[in-house]
Design a protein around this motif. Structure first.
Motif, PDB file in Angstrom:
ATOM      1  N   TYR A 103      -7.138  -5.164  -4.982  1.00 27.85           N
ATOM      2  CA  TYR A 103      -6.533  -3.828  -5.052  1.00 27.85           C
ATOM      3  C   TYR A 103      -7.609  -2.775  -4.814  1.00 27.85           C
ATOM      4  O   TYR A 103      -8.685  -2.844  -5.403  1.00 27.85           O
ATOM      5  CB  TYR A 103      -5.898  -3.582  -6.437  1.00 27.85           C
ATOM      6  N   GLY A 104      -7.318  -1.819  -3.964  1.00 29.10           N
ATOM      7  CA  GLY A 104      -8.237  -0.696  -3.759  1.00 29.10           C
ATOM      8  C   GLY A 104      -7.501   0.615  -3.919  1.00 29.10           C
ATOM      9  O   GLY A 104      -6.467   0.851  -3.275  1.00 29.10           O
ATOM     10  N   SER A 105      -8.028   1.486  -4.767  1.00 23.72           N
ATOM     11  CA  SER A 105      -7.384   2.764  -5.083  1.00 23.72           C
ATOM     12  C   SER A 105      -7.063   3.553  -3.825  1.00 23.72           C
ATOM     13  O   SER A 105      -7.765   3.469  -2.822  1.00 23.72           O
ATOM     14  CB  SER A 105      -8.299   3.599  -5.976  1.00 23.72           C
ATOM     15  N   GLY A 106      -5.980   4.273  -3.960  1.00 21.68           N
ATOM     16  CA  GLY A 106      -5.661   5.166  -2.868  1.00 21.68           C
ATOM     17  C   GLY A 106      -4.329   5.062  -2.143  1.00 21.68           C
ATOM     18  O   GLY A 106      -3.834   6.050  -1.707  1.00 21.68           O
ATOM     19  N   GLY A 112       0.843  -1.196   0.000  1.00 22.53           N
ATOM     20  CA  GLY A 112       0.000   0.000   0.000  1.00 22.53           C
ATOM     21  C   GLY A 112       0.873   1.238   0.000  1.00 22.53           C
ATOM     22  O   GLY A 112       1.992   1.215   0.521  1.00 22.53           O
ATOM     23  N   PHE A 113       0.385   2.291  -0.608  1.00 23.52           N
ATOM     24  CA  PHE A 113       1.078   3.589  -0.567  1.00 23.52           C
ATOM     25  C   PHE A 113       0.077   4.660  -0.963  1.00 23.52           C
ATOM     26  O   PHE A 113      -0.951   4.364  -1.581  1.00 23.52           O
ATOM     27  CB  PHE A 113       2.299   3.604  -1.497  1.00 23.52           C
ATOM     28  N   GLU A 114       0.368   5.905  -0.595  1.00 23.15           N
ATOM     29  CA  GLU A 114      -0.583   6.989  -0.890  1.00 23.15           C
ATOM     30  C   GLU A 114      -0.471   7.398  -2.353  1.00 23.15           C
ATOM     31  O   GLU A 114       0.604   7.751  -2.820  1.00 23.15           O
ATOM     32  CB  GLU A 114      -0.298   8.197   0.018  1.00 23.15           C
ATOM     33  N   VAL A 115      -1.578   7.295  -3.082  1.00 22.02           N
ATOM     34  CA  VAL A 115      -1.606   7.726  -4.483  1.00 22.02           C
ATOM     35  C   VAL A 115      -3.017   8.229  -4.793  1.00 22.02           C
ATOM     36  O   VAL A 115      -4.000   7.713  -4.275  1.00 22.02           O
ATOM     37  CB  VAL A 115      -1.207   6.562  -5.429  1.00 22.02           C
ATOM     38  N   MET A 116      -3.120   9.274  -5.632  1.00 22.31           N
ATOM     39  CA  MET A 116      -4.430   9.857  -5.943  1.00 22.31           C
ATOM     40  C   MET A 116      -4.876   9.341  -7.311  1.00 22.31           C
ATOM     41  O   MET A 116      -4.895  10.081  -8.285  1.00 22.31           O
ATOM     42  CB  MET A 116      -4.308  11.387  -5.933  1.00 22.31           C
ATOM     43  N   ASP A 117      -5.210   8.050  -7.370  1.00 24.76           N
ATOM     44  CA  ASP A 117      -5.574   7.485  -8.680  1.00 24.76           C
ATOM     45  C   ASP A 117      -7.067   7.512  -8.949  1.00 24.76           C
ATOM     46  O   ASP A 117      -7.507   7.848 -10.036  1.00 24.76           O
ATOM     47  CB  ASP A 117      -4.987   6.077  -8.846  1.00 24.76           C
ATOM     48  N   THR A 118      -7.858   7.120  -7.976  1.00 29.74           N
ATOM     49  CA  THR A 118      -9.312   7.156  -8.114  1.00 29.74           C
ATOM     50  C   THR A 118      -9.888   7.476  -6.749  1.00 29.74           C
ATOM     51  O   THR A 118      -9.386   6.975  -5.746  1.00 29.74           O
ATOM     52  CB  THR A 118      -9.869   5.793  -8.566  1.00 29.74           C
ATOM     53  N   CYS A 119     -10.933   8.300  -6.727  1.00 28.09           N
ATOM     54  CA  CYS A 119     -11.530   8.626  -5.438  1.00 28.09           C
ATOM     55  C   CYS A 119     -13.004   8.955  -5.608  1.00 28.09           C
ATOM     56  O   CYS A 119     -13.492   9.125  -6.725  1.00 28.09           O
ATOM     57  CB  CYS A 119     -10.800   9.811  -4.807  1.00 28.09           C
ATOM     58  N   ARG A 120     -13.700   9.004  -4.485  1.00 29.74           N
ATOM     59  CA  ARG A 120     -15.086   9.467  -4.467  1.00 29.74           C
ATOM     60  C   ARG A 120     -15.109  10.719  -3.600  1.00 29.74           C
ATOM     61  O   ARG A 120     -15.312  10.631  -2.393  1.00 29.74           O
ATOM     62  CB  ARG A 120     -16.006   8.393  -3.891  1.00 29.74           C
ATOM     63  N   PRO A 121     -14.867  11.889  -4.223  1.00 34.41           N
ATOM     64  CA  PRO A 121     -14.678  13.111  -3.433  1.00 34.41           C
ATOM     65  C   PRO A 121     -15.976  13.690  -2.869  1.00 34.41           C
ATOM     66  O   PRO A 121     -15.926  14.615  -2.055  1.00 34.41           O
ATOM     67  CB  PRO A 121     -14.042  14.071  -4.435  1.00 34.41           C
ATOM     68  N   GLY A 122     -17.120  13.198  -3.305  1.00 34.13           N
ATOM     69  CA  GLY A 122     -18.387  13.675  -2.769  1.00 34.13           C
ATOM     70  C   GLY A 122     -19.436  12.622  -3.027  1.00 34.13           C
ATOM     71  O   GLY A 122     -19.179  11.657  -3.728  1.00 34.13           O
TER      72      GLY A 122
END
Lengths: 419, 82
Positions: A326-329, A195-205
């Motif tokens: 795998y989970g984004s983020g 795991g590591f911090e990456v801004m690949d996909t998110c649900r910002p709202g």
């Protein structure tokens, strides 16, 4: 003393009540995909207005719970909901699910989030609860439930979503976890993380998703290599080509899984393309059976893959399955377990494929109507009653099978009924 | 290996992975997406180029270039440092 056993005792998939042809969607959106077949997508499940993460979860879990004796049901001491489609910041989905399944009160209820990794996080928490021996004979119910409804926020949302609209699906996977693991006996202690911090996909709202397809793919590829290497650091004598009879990977869409398999085979063995292709078809192809029909189900997809392979292949004896989540983020895990003909028989008895065949095939105009979401209860709504007739044929087909439907919101409380 | 040789190597990998592009002129100003190369093919091309250069780096470190010239610049910088 025999090695302790823990894993998945029973598993069911709920793949929704309506679906859309993905190629037709791509053509409708004017997406130029000259080699569409390589993406290995066919259909995606679309949530109807009277469906939400709770109805999906209950519809997946109810057949498993109903099949138990009263004594067995009373031993469900933990309900873990794994999701990135939460409906409240505080109250977990598990509270609604626990109620509508009629489970006992002496039960831990909570929700887990880490994008599409959530299901594996939930399973491992449950497995370790069983292995801890603090409540001998206890069972846990782990439910992955996710749906994608990302065009609601405003006109710009559909643009933001364009990169993953064709692959975003909906579905739930319910798993009873116990010390009698008929469907998947976990290889205890055999796992690897990265795991590591990456801004690949998110649900910002609420009802929006944003992402970068290239970055997400790269993070997935980095993770499968490194999580696998962490797995072999913990487990002696592993050979990726020999140790796993079958594989199931988190499936945003089939082409991604094929790319990840190729990446690993190149990195580990510099395997030639023909060998990679044949190995993919034999060991991973079966896991795409259901994923190609419901789209990306996020937290549940690696278990949807397991269900698909048990539906598709003929097991003649126990064999090992390698699983990658795998989970984004991002966070990821490679782990493994044993499947056997008895578990395959139990899984097939759920009739998952035939249920997918019975979904209402949406026209593009029906799909666009659903995207506008006039009957969808938005995040933060206090009071609303849903008109379930928005797509009349889909509502007619939904009833009469004892499925849960969302009826209304009353003072922020979600009101459901079995129809 | 100099930067232009790396660009030529990447273009060769593109034609290898996507045979449909065998006869199409490709330059450093082109972006793979504009050539109709899909995201899975793009990652395969980047992986193949790294393998050919003997680079073993996280893929995410190769994210960001907007066209093939920028990708060649980045691979060149990583290769020089390796």
């Amino acid at each position: 003393m025999a090695n302790p056993a823990a894993g998945i005792e029973a598993l069911n998939v709920y793949g929704g009540a309506a679906c859309l042809d993905v190629r037709a969607l791509c053509e409708h959106r004017g997406l130029d995909l000259p080699r569409f077949e390589n993406l290995l997508m066919r259909e995606k499940t679309v949530a109807l207005p009277f469906e939400d993460p709770v109805t999906f979860a209950v519809n997946a879990a109810k057949p498993l719970v109903d099949a138990m004796t009263d004594e067995e049901r009373a031993r469900i001491e933990m309900v873990v909901t794994c999701t990135e489609s939460g409906v409240d910041f505080g109250k977990s989905l598990s509270t609604y699910i626990h109620h509508h399944l009629g489970l006992a009160g002496n039960c831990r209820l909570f929700e887990i989030k880490q994008a599409c990794y959530s299901g594996t996080a939930g399973l491992q928490m449950a497995v370790n609860f069983i292995l801890s021996g603090t409540s001998p004979g206890a069972k846990a119910l782990v439910i992955c439930t996710d749906l994608s409804r990302f065009a609601l926020a405003d006109a710009a949302a559909i643009q933001e979503w364009a990169y993953s609209e064709p692959s975003s699906g909906a579905g739930a996977v319910a798993m009873v976890v116990s010390d009698t693991p008929h469907v998947l006996a976990m290889d205890i202690g055999a796992y690897g993380n990265h795991g590591f911090e990456v801004m690949d996909t998110c649900r910002p709202g609420p009802d929006t998703e944003a992402g970068d397809a290239d970055l997400s793919l790269m993070a997935y590829l980095d993770c499968i290599e490194r999580a696998y290497k962490d797995y072999i650091r913990r487990v002696e004598g592993v050979d990726f080509r020999q140790s796993f009879a079958y594989l199931s990977f988190h499936t945003p869409f089939g082409g991604m899984v094929k790319g990840a398999h190729r990446h690993l085979m190149r990195k580990l063995y510099k395997a030639p393309p023909a060998e990679i292709e044949a190995d993919f078809a034999r060991r991973l192809g079966p896991s795409l059976t259901f994923g190609q029909r419901v789209g990306n189900t996020a937290g549940g997809s690696v278990f949807l893959g397991l269900a698909g392979l048990l539906a598709a292949v003929e097991l003649t004896g126990p064999c090992r399955v390698g699983m990658f989540s795998y989970g984004s983020g991002c966070c990821s895990e490679f782990f493994s377990g044993i499947v056997a003909p008895e578990g395959q028989r139990r899984l097939r008895a759920q009739g998952i494929g035939p249920a997918l065949d019975r979904r209402h095939g949406l026209s593009l105009s029906e799909y666009e109507t659903l995207l506008r979401g006039s009957q969808v209860i938005r995040f933060g709504t206090r009071d609303m009653t849903i008109d379930p007739q928005e797509i009349p044929a889909a509502w007619a087909a939904y009833q009469g099978q004892g499925r849960l439907a969302l009826d209304s919101m009353a003072g922020y409380h979600r009101e459901y009924r079995f129809v | 290996m100099d930067r232009d040789s790396i660009l030529a190597l990447v273009i060769g990998q593109i034609r290898d992975v996507v045979p449909d592009l065998a006869d199409r002129p490709i330059t450093g100003d082109d972006a793979m997406a504009d050539l109709g190369v899909d995201s899975i093919e793009r990652s395969e091309i980047v992986m193949n180029a790294m393998e050919a250069l003997g680079l073993d780096l996280p893929m995410v470190q190769l994210h960001g270039p907007r066209n093939l010239g920028e990708l060649a610049d980045l691979l060149h910088a990583k290769h020089t440092r390796a």
